[in-house]
Design an enzyme around this catalytic site. Structure first.
Site, short mmCIF file in Angstrom:
data_model
loop_
_atom_site.label_atom_id
_atom_site.label_comp_id
_atom_site.label_asym_id
_atom_site.label_seq_id
_atom_site.Cartn_x
_atom_site.Cartn_y
_atom_site.Cartn_z
N GLU A 442 6.60 11.90 -2.56
CA GLU A 442 6.83 11.34 -3.90
C GLU A 442 6.54 9.84 -3.95
O GLU A 442 7.38 9.04 -4.37
CB GLU A 442 8.26 11.63 -4.36
CG GLU A 442 8.51 13.12 -4.58
CD GLU A 442 9.90 13.41 -5.15
OE1 GLU A 442 10.75 12.51 -5.14
OE2 GLU A 442 10.13 14.54 -5.59
N GLU A 517 9.66 20.91 -2.35
CA GLU A 517 11.00 20.76 -2.91
C GLU A 517 11.10 21.62 -4.16
O GLU A 517 10.21 21.61 -5.01
CB GLU A 517 11.31 19.29 -3.27
CG GLU A 517 11.46 18.37 -2.08
CD GLU A 517 11.82 16.94 -2.46
OE1 GLU A 517 12.43 16.74 -3.54
OE2 GLU A 517 11.47 16.03 -1.68
#
Length: 961
Positions: A442, A517
């Protein structure tokens, strides 16, 4: 390189084993030693902004960066650390801190960080001996991880600096050591600045080692072992790096042997003679065939070893074992992940190194326990979010059969940042559990643009220099279809809310992928009605108001698409910090399938239904609802049965067919009694499960994961504490205060209960403080009535300030002088043990406290003087020293003029914890001796709980004593 001629019969293997052991037996005096260095460290808080409170390190005329060996303050070899607290590693000082509403949200509101300079720097010191016979060897101090910004000194010599809290590091300290004498290592850790956005702990929270080798040796992580399986045969390639740290050339041979899981040597080969110039290193490759290899797999994690020996004139000068596994992996863009040619759907969880009671300082046995909880759920993969894991975790994963998705801490392409990736990869590339490297997570500043694509491509190419057997991944959340996601070998999807995996796969059909995720659901163990005021969220699996999908929603997506290798849930365990969607007073996340103690939430049983091979029939919620008579309650069933019938007090509420990867639900009007489920498979009753209304709390029960542990000073037992009714049923809404006690060769190292809003201490420790001696005055003994001068009422205000003129210069004549100082004690401190850690300031010394003689004719050096509380009082106290001050032998000598300080130890309060929804946890660790450990739990009005754990006689790991 030559191949060994193989005889496939077992007697040939046994002959090789015997021959190898005979050869090795000649040199069992261990040419290499690796000693655990975890025990008996001294610890104290420094200060992030006040140099005086940080022990004045770096303040002398020549600093430790100016001249070699000039470590000062707490970094100095002769610094007196006797007033510090004694502890064992691993250690996380942040978990011992309290909470504050203005502290860091992401780090669980612990009073560590830039706003708390007084508790954000920690100092560690350890004194150890090195035998005289070690001179001529190379000695290395090795740190598995220190959080963070660590500086290290040995005997006052500055060794270096490691800014990352996650990268393992080491120093060759051979020239800095006192052989045949005492040595001191000092470590300063500074946790003021956060490296991540989650609880990270503080201190030396992983293992420390002392390694001794010959000058010609295999360096740390100096082997790289790979295997290629071809039918009934595996070709093992061993790449061995050798370093010559001698001042003359070194000639040697490399001998490798492969030892199978049964301890048999199944391949062996010795090289030709090699030569290395001084201070050079080189890599030597050897191919060794293994017939009928036992493959490392999830259920059969067979481990081999390559034992590398370096021979010089026929003598073994180094022996380096490398554990590895023989297995194949393949990440495909259309069919997902394959292990040993068999399709395996990734069923994983993300996890931080964080547990109740101990914070980040997780003992090895607790790592193994946590992995077992995940495996029992059907979890087969573990993503090390978002940093290099401790080696102990990977060793446990190797032994237990858990796939590891190994993640780098920070994306970047400078040499310094890339070196952290290099160090991660060379450290971990021999672990068969590691099946994927992640270079980043991220990275919002770059993940969707061309710069991010360039950086990812560069890092991917760089990584191939160190391992070509595993692909490279990055986890992307905001931008699918450009930037990093367009170039990485294995695409990592973070959360289905951000886009279409189908569209991305159609655009990049060459790219393997998985959900790195998914979930981020918010639940509280044992809670079934949202309580915004108390900050508790119901444990039903639901999409979140912020757009994150339920576990079921996510798993159905990933399970139904072959091209997706699998799904990794955020997270396996709750962790401190990121208490989304709440802020203070909530201090723990709500994302876990298990709570912070590793106690299961209901989602565990959903996953176990579809991830494991076990039959599952689980009912939620509990059935204690005294305030809800006649109300409808959502009753869910997690199961892998074909059909489930639900009953309330033996009346059928109907049966429902189970859709794969789903759950069942009923609306049930609450009446006290029993909810029962019957599960059917193939039309036949397979199992039953029931939840009943319980009685009031009546007793405390304690259940250990193991009632027999190794008495090795490291092993531990995880104890679940339960509050039960008269029938022995856990009372699901019992929140009872418990007090714990322990006797025998064990100690409690932490407690917890999984309550995300609890501010109770995780640890109950003695308080150790240093009381300074101040207001020093001095006068010649010949001018003083000593009998009067030692009395507390004596007025010495007219005496000169002590030590103001510095030490006596060479050639001076020393005469007895009287020194008078003071210290203050509080009422609480008078209840503790008080010692004067005295440091000699002269010869012929006599010491007094409040007029009472403590000792006379003391020789030079350090002395520990016990102070009876009968001699002390609350408030001001007086100390008097009579001594002939030291005279410098040389003008540059540094003579001690510090008489030391008082050490006050206040005993810890009893260990205690409130149960949360009926449960709590106690961690009990061996103290190193065999015998029975007795643990008791008491609570007002409840029957006492007790448990016996046997610590078995066990040899400890080789360690610094």
């Amino acid at each position: 390189m030559r191949d060994l001629i193989w005889n496939k019969k077992k007697q040939r293997k046994l002959f090789l084993t015997a021959a190898w052991l005979m050869i090795a037996g000649v040199v069992l005096a261990a040419p290499r030693e690796r000693l655990l260095m975890n025990f008996n460290w001294q610890f104290a808080y420094g200060h992030a902004s006040d140099i005086e409170q940080d022990f004045n390190v770096g303040t002398r005329y020549f600093t430790y960066l100016a001249k070699a060996g000039y470590g000062d303050g707490a970094a100095a070899e002769g610094f007196d650390d006797r007033t510090w607290r004694t502890l064992d590693l691993p250690h996380d000082w942040a978990v011992e801190q309290g909470f504050a509403g203005h502290a860091s949200h992401s780090h669980g509101y612990k009073t560590v960080g830039h706003a708390f300079p007084e508790s954000s720097v920690g100092w560690y010191r350890k004194t150890f001996e090195v035998p005289a016979e070690d001179e001529g060897k190379r000695l290395f101090i090795e740190f598995d991880g220190v959080y963070r910004d660590a500086k290290v000194w040995v005997n006052g010599f500055y060794c270096g600096h490691e800014p990352s809290g996650y990268t393992s590091f080491s120093f060759d300290i051979s020239e800095y050591l006192n052989y045949g004498g005492e040595n001191v290592i000092a470590v300063r850790a500074d946790a003021s600045m956060e490296e991540g956005w989650f609880y990270e702990g503080a201190g030396i929270y992983r293992h420390v080692w002392l390694t001794k080798t010959s000058t010609t040796h295999v360096p740390q992580y100096g082997t790289y072992v790979t295997s290629e399986v071809k039918g009934d045969r595996a070709e093992v390639t061993a790449r061995i790096r050798v370093t010559n740290k001698a001042t003359e050339p070194s000639s040697f041979q490399v001998r490798n042997a492969i030892v199978n899981p049964r301890g048999e040597v199944v391949a062996s080969q010795t090289s030709e003679l090699y030569q290395l110039a001084p201070m050079y290193s080189d890599e030597y490759t050897m191919l060794l065939p293994v017939e009928y290899p036992l493959l490392w797999d999830l259920d059969t994690p067979h481990l081999y070893q390559v034992v590398t020996e370096l021979l010089r004139d026929g003598e073994v000068v180094d022996r380096y074992p490398t554990t590895f596994g023989i297995r194949t992996i393949e990440w495909t863009p259309d069919k997902g992940f394959f292990l040993n040619g068999r399709h395996v759907k990734i069923k994983g969880t993300n996890n931080h190194q964080n547990h109740a009671g101990v914070g980040t300082a997780i003992p090895d046995a607790l790592h193994e326990w946590r992995l077992k909880q995940l495996k029992d759920m059907g979890n087969n993969a573990y993503r090390t979010a978002h940093y290099p894991p401790t080696p102990a975790l990977l060793e446990a994963a190797d032994r237990m059969g858990m796939l590891i998705l190994n993640e780098n801490r920070l994306m970047g392409t400078t040499d310094e940042i890339l070196d952290h990736l290099r160090r991660l990869m060379i450290r971990d590339r021999n672990h068969p559990s590691v099946v994927l490297w992640s270079v980043g997570n991220e990275e919002w500043q770059i993940e969707g643009n061309e710069r991010g694509a360039k950086m990812a491509e560069y890092m991917q190419a760089y990584a191939k220099k160190y391992d070509t057997t595993r692909p490279i991944n990055a986890a992307v959340s905001g931008t699918w279809g450009g930037g990093i996601s367009s170039v990485v070998e294995v695409m990592g999807y973070n959360y289905l809310r951000h886009g279409s995996t189908d569209a991305h796969h159609a655009r990049y059909p060459w790219q393997a992928s998985l959900g790195t995720e998914e979930g981020s659901t918010n639940t509280t163990r044992g809670i079934y009605v949202d309580d915004q005021e108390k900050q508790y969220l119901a444990a039903y699996d639901r999409d979140t108001p912020t757009g994150f999908f339920s576990i079921q929603h996510g798993w159905k997506h990933y399970a139904s698409r072959d091209y997706l290798s699998g799904m990794v849930i955020w997270t396996g365990f709750d962790y401190r910090g990121e208490s989304t969607p709440f802020v203070y007073p909530s201090v723990v996340s709500y994302f876990g399938m298990f709570d912070l103690c590793g106690l299961p939430k209901d989602n565990v049983y959903y996953l176990k239904s579809w991830w494991s091979q076990e039959d599952v029939l689980h009912i939620l919620p509990h059935w204690n609802w005294p305030d809800r008579p006649g109300e409808e309650i959502d009753v869910w069933v997690y199961s892998n049965m074909d059909e489930v019938e639900l009953f309330l007090n033996n009346e059928s509420l109907g049966s429902q067919k189970m859709e794969p990867n789903s759950h069942l639900s009923w609306k049930v009007t609450y009446t006290p009694g029993t909810i029962k489920a019957i599960g059917y498979k193939d039309g036949q009753e397979k199992m039953q499960s029931a939840v009943s209304t319980t009685g009031q709390p009546a007793a405390v029960e304690m259940v250990a994961d193991r009632t027999s542990i190794q008495g090795d000073h490291e092993d531990l037992s995880v104890i679940t504490v339960r509050v039960v009714d008269e029938a022995g049923r856990v009372v699901p809404d019992a929140n009872e205060e418990l007090v714990f006690s322990i006797t025998g060769p064990g100690r409690i190292i932490g407690v917890g209960n999984g309550d995300p809003t609890s501010h109770e201490p995780d640890r109950f420790l003695e308080t150790v403080s240093a009381i300074p001696l101040s207001q020093w005055k001095e006068k010649s003994l010949s001018e003083v009535d000593l009998a009067a001068a030692v009395q507390p009422s004596y007025d010495a205000a007219h005496w000169q300030n002590a030590f103001a003129d510095g030490a006596l210069v060479p050639g001076s004549e020393s005469a007895p002088r009287v020194f008078r100082g003071a210290f203050e004690l509080t009422e609480a401190q008078l209840k503790g043990e008080i010692q004067w850690m005295y440091r000699s300031i002269g010869t012929g010394q006599s010491l007094y406290v409040n007029g009472h003689l403590l000792g006379e004719h003391l020789d030079r050096g350090e002395h520990t003087l016990q102070l009876s509380t009968d001699l002390l009082k609350e408030g001001d106290n007086v100390v008097t020293i009579v001594a002939e001050p030291f005279v410098m032998a040389h003008p540059w000598d540094e003579v001690n003029m510090d008489p030391g300080a008082l050490k006050v130890v206040i005993p810890a309060e009893p260990w205690q914890r409130r149960t949360f929804n009926g449960l709590a946890q106690v961690l009990v660790q061996s103290t190193g001796a065999p015998g029975a450990i007795e643990v008791k739990a008491t609570s007002s009005g409840l029957k006492e709980g007790s448990l016996s754990i046997e610590a078995e006689a066990s040899e400890r790991r080789a360690h610094i004593k």
